[in-house]
Design an enzyme around this catalytic site. Structure first.
Site, PDB file in Angstrom:
ATOM      1  N   CYS A   1     -55.258  28.053 -21.206  1.00  0.00           N
ATOM      2  CA  CYS A   1     -56.044  27.683 -22.268  1.00  0.00           C
ATOM      3  C   CYS A   1     -56.394  28.863 -23.365  1.00  0.00           C
ATOM      4  O   CYS A   1     -57.064  29.425 -23.206  1.00  0.00           O
ATOM      5  CB  CYS A   1     -57.505  26.999 -22.111  1.00  0.00           C
ATOM      6  SG  CYS A   1     -57.077  25.699 -21.150  1.00  0.00           S
TER       7      CYS A   1
ATOM      8  N   GLN B   1     -45.559  11.867 -21.826  1.00  0.00           N
ATOM      9  CA  GLN B   1     -46.814  12.631 -22.524  1.00  0.00           C
ATOM     10  C   GLN B   1     -48.011  13.060 -21.559  1.00  0.00           C
ATOM     11  O   GLN B   1     -48.386  11.898 -20.727  1.00  0.00           O
ATOM     12  CB  GLN B   1     -47.314  12.237 -23.625  1.00  0.00           C
ATOM     13  CG  GLN B   1     -46.215  12.018 -24.911  1.00  0.00           C
ATOM     14  CD  GLN B   1     -46.072  13.528 -25.616  1.00  0.00           C
ATOM     15  OE1 GLN B   1     -46.527  14.493 -24.982  1.00  0.00           O
ATOM     16  NE2 GLN B   1     -45.203  13.345 -26.572  1.00  0.00           N
TER      17      GLN B   1
ATOM     18  N   CYS C   1     -44.041  18.774 -30.940  1.00  0.00           N
ATOM     19  CA  CYS C   1     -44.903  19.493 -30.374  1.00  0.00           C
ATOM     20  C   CYS C   1     -44.769  21.145 -30.975  1.00  0.00           C
ATOM     21  O   CYS C   1     -45.427  21.808 -30.188  1.00  0.00           O
ATOM     22  CB  CYS C   1     -44.885  19.469 -29.016  1.00  0.00           C
ATOM     23  SG  CYS C   1     -43.314  19.997 -28.163  1.00  0.00           S
TER      24      CYS C   1
HETATM   25  N1  SAH Z   1     -39.803  10.713 -26.684  1.00  0.00           N
HETATM   26  C1  SAH Z   1     -39.888  10.794 -25.278  1.00  0.00           C
HETATM   27  C2  SAH Z   1     -39.716  11.879 -24.815  1.00  0.00           C
HETATM   28  C3  SAH Z   1     -40.140  13.323 -25.717  1.00  0.00           C
HETATM   29  S1  SAH Z   1     -39.812  14.726 -24.820  1.00  0.00           S
HETATM   30  C4  SAH Z   1     -41.604  10.441 -25.170  1.00  0.00           C
HETATM   31  O1  SAH Z   1     -42.464  10.288 -26.126  1.00  0.00           O
HETATM   32  O2  SAH Z   1     -42.108  10.193 -23.967  1.00  0.00           O
HETATM   33  C5  SAH Z   1     -38.367  15.258 -25.275  1.00  0.00           C
HETATM   34  C6  SAH Z   1     -37.109  14.642 -24.369  1.00  0.00           C
HETATM   35  O3  SAH Z   1     -36.009  15.203 -25.003  1.00  0.00           O
HETATM   36  C7  SAH Z   1     -37.279  14.884 -22.969  1.00  0.00           C
HETATM   37  O4  SAH Z   1     -37.422  13.549 -22.289  1.00  0.00           O
HETATM   38  C8  SAH Z   1     -35.951  15.699 -22.725  1.00  0.00           C
HETATM   39  O5  SAH Z   1     -35.506  15.382 -21.487  1.00  0.00           O
HETATM   40  C9  SAH Z   1     -35.124  15.181 -23.832  1.00  0.00           C
HETATM   41  N2  SAH Z   1     -34.121  16.223 -24.447  1.00  0.00           N
HETATM   42  C10 SAH Z   1     -34.013  17.718 -24.432  1.00  0.00           C
HETATM   43  N3  SAH Z   1     -32.737  18.068 -25.023  1.00  0.00           N
HETATM   44  C11 SAH Z   1     -32.152  17.161 -25.294  1.00  0.00           C
HETATM   45  C12 SAH Z   1     -30.806  16.834 -25.943  1.00  0.00           C
HETATM   46  N4  SAH Z   1     -30.009  17.791 -26.313  1.00  0.00           N
HETATM   47  N5  SAH Z   1     -30.388  15.693 -26.151  1.00  0.00           N
HETATM   48  C13 SAH Z   1     -31.312  14.476 -25.847  1.00  0.00           C
HETATM   49  N6  SAH Z   1     -32.326  14.749 -25.386  1.00  0.00           N
HETATM   50  C14 SAH Z   1     -32.797  15.835 -25.024  1.00  0.00           C
END
Ligand code: SAH
Length: 406
Positions: free
Chosen positions: A19, A236, A361
């Site tokens: 943190c 999340q 993020c």
């Molecule tokens: N929209 C979702 C996940 C967001 S986190 C939610 O809100 O829960 C980002 C996501 O991107 C993760 O699930 C990860 O596995 C995926 N990811 C990472 N690199 C990627 C890529 N090159 N192509 C597609 N997905 C990818």
């Protein structure tokens, strides 16, 4: 001064380093985050006031602990008990906690101010059971021993709890009795999974999952939908704030029921599935095969038939869509911290959606990608920061971009 400004001090803060905003009043943390977003995104559009938490404690629904023992003359010598009193830890004592920032030294932690309290209690009780079950902690240097990490996930609305034991070996002696003993202490546990990770790696989870108890996943509700979450899938960590974030994302999409939407980096399909009933049809793309499997199940589970999910790299997928001259009306994109890439962004521009809703993020990579999109036909309209990670320096944003009319 409201309750949010009362600082509860964390005894582990110095060593843990998790943190960055420890010791800072919550209102001040929000100001810092607002400034951070303004710095990277403010040049493109208006930044709305950040949405903070009413009670910024114990919000994390996913808790990870690394296990170790106190070595002779070794580093972790003391910890604080629940009551805050100091107690000396003797060599051989089993500890669980986090790696001290930038090291592989385990800081013993009993309870954390941002983690789910049930999850912390489960981890403490696993520690307590280990000796009678003769389960040894894994030694990273020698590969000797068994238990490496424990991961607990709890459904905020459903109350379902997943416990993942990460072992260096697929065999857990007296596993049925261990499951029974832990469930006796925590009947709220709905599934237990043995994950095998025998590699010398800083990754927590190995590839193989063996279900010890229950379904092998948990379900939780978010924005009125039910989602299945597997051990490897992204979800999340702050469910209360995530609802605010996704509501805003769907609002920014301005859906009327006629649109074709794309949910890129869709994970278990959350955003696409929340938006689908306000759109004509949807397409989701995600790299992680387990998450895609969850997304497909989640569509069925919620009776949503107008969205399809594909496994693959989002950039390649978009490039293919653009090559086929496909169109989209609204693009949701939610990439990892590193942001998107040029393959993705250049194809996104070719698909020519009226709106792009970018969830991020990391304001720095968001700013970088906004830079690309604003040079290629889009205008940033508005950005809403949401505090998903109180006490840490991280901040989440959702940003609306609209196509400039030619
Ligand atoms: N929209 C979702 C996940 C967001 S986190 C939610 O809100 O829960 C980002 C996501 O991107 C993760 O699930 C990860 O596995 C995926 N990811 C990472 N690199 C990627 C890529 N090159 N192509 C597609 N997905 C990818």
């Amino acid at each position: 001064m409201g309750e949010n400004n009362t600082q509860i001090t964390c005894p582990y803060a110095k060593k843990c380093g998790g943190c960055e905003y420890q010791g800072m009043e919550y209102e001040r943390q929000l100001k810092e985050k607002q400034a951070q977003v303004k710095k990277y995104v403010g040049g493109y559009c208006k930044v709305r006031p950040i949405l903070g938490m009413e009670n910024p404690y114990h919000y994390r629904n996913k808790v990870h602990a690394v296990f170790d023992i106190v070595k002779k003359g070794g580093a972790p010598k003391s910890s604080r008990g629940k009551g805050g009193g100091r107690k000396e830890l003797l060599p051989g004592t089993i500890i669980s906690g986090v790696y001290a920032a930038g090291t592989h030294e385990v800081v013993p932690i009993d309870s954390c101010l941002i983690e789910d309290e049930t999850a912390d209690a489960i981890i403490r009780d696993i520690r307590g059971l280990m000796r009678s079950f003769k389960i040894k902690t894994y030694d990273e240097d020698t590969g000797y021993g068994l238990l490496r990490h424990v991961l607990v996930r709890r459904g905020f609305h459903s109350g379902e709890v997943m416990v993942v034991l990460v072992l260096g070996d697929p065999i857990l002696p007296s596993k049925n009795n261990f499951v029974k003993a832990l469930r006796r202490l925590h009947p709220e546990i709905t599934t237990m999974i043995l994950n095998v990770n025998s590699k010398k790696t800083s990754m927590v989870l190995g590839e193989r999952n063996i279900v010890l108890y229950g379904k092998g996943y948990i379900e939780d509700e978010l924005c009125g939908r039910t989602f299945r979450i597997s051990p490897h899938s992204f979800y999340q960590v702050n469910p209360v704030q995530t609802e605010l974030l996704y509501q805003k994302a769907v609002e920014y999409a301005g859906l009327t029921g006629k649109e074709r939407i794309v949910d890129a980096y869709c994970g278990i399909g959350t955003i696409g599935l929340i938006a689908a009933d306000q759109a004509r049809e949807g397409i989701g793309v995600e790299l992680n095969p387990d998450a895609v499997r969850d997304a497909i199940t989640n569509a069925k589970r919620n009776g949503i038939r107008n969205i399809r999910f594909y496994q693959g790299d989002a950039g390649e997928f978009m490039t293919e869509m653009a090559a086929k001259k496909e169109k989209a009306d609204v693009l949701f994109m939610d990439p990892p911290r590193s942001g998107s890439d040029e393959a993705f962004l250049s194809s996104a521009v070719k698909l020519s959606p009226k709106r792009i809703v970018y969830i991020s993020c990391n304001p720095e990579t968001l700013g970088r990608d906004l830079g690309y999109l604003t040079k290629h036909g889009y205008r940033a309209a508005e950005c809403q920061p949401v505090d998903l990670f109180p006490w840490t320096g991280h901040v989440e944003c959702v940003c609306l971009m609209t196509r400039k009319e030619k």
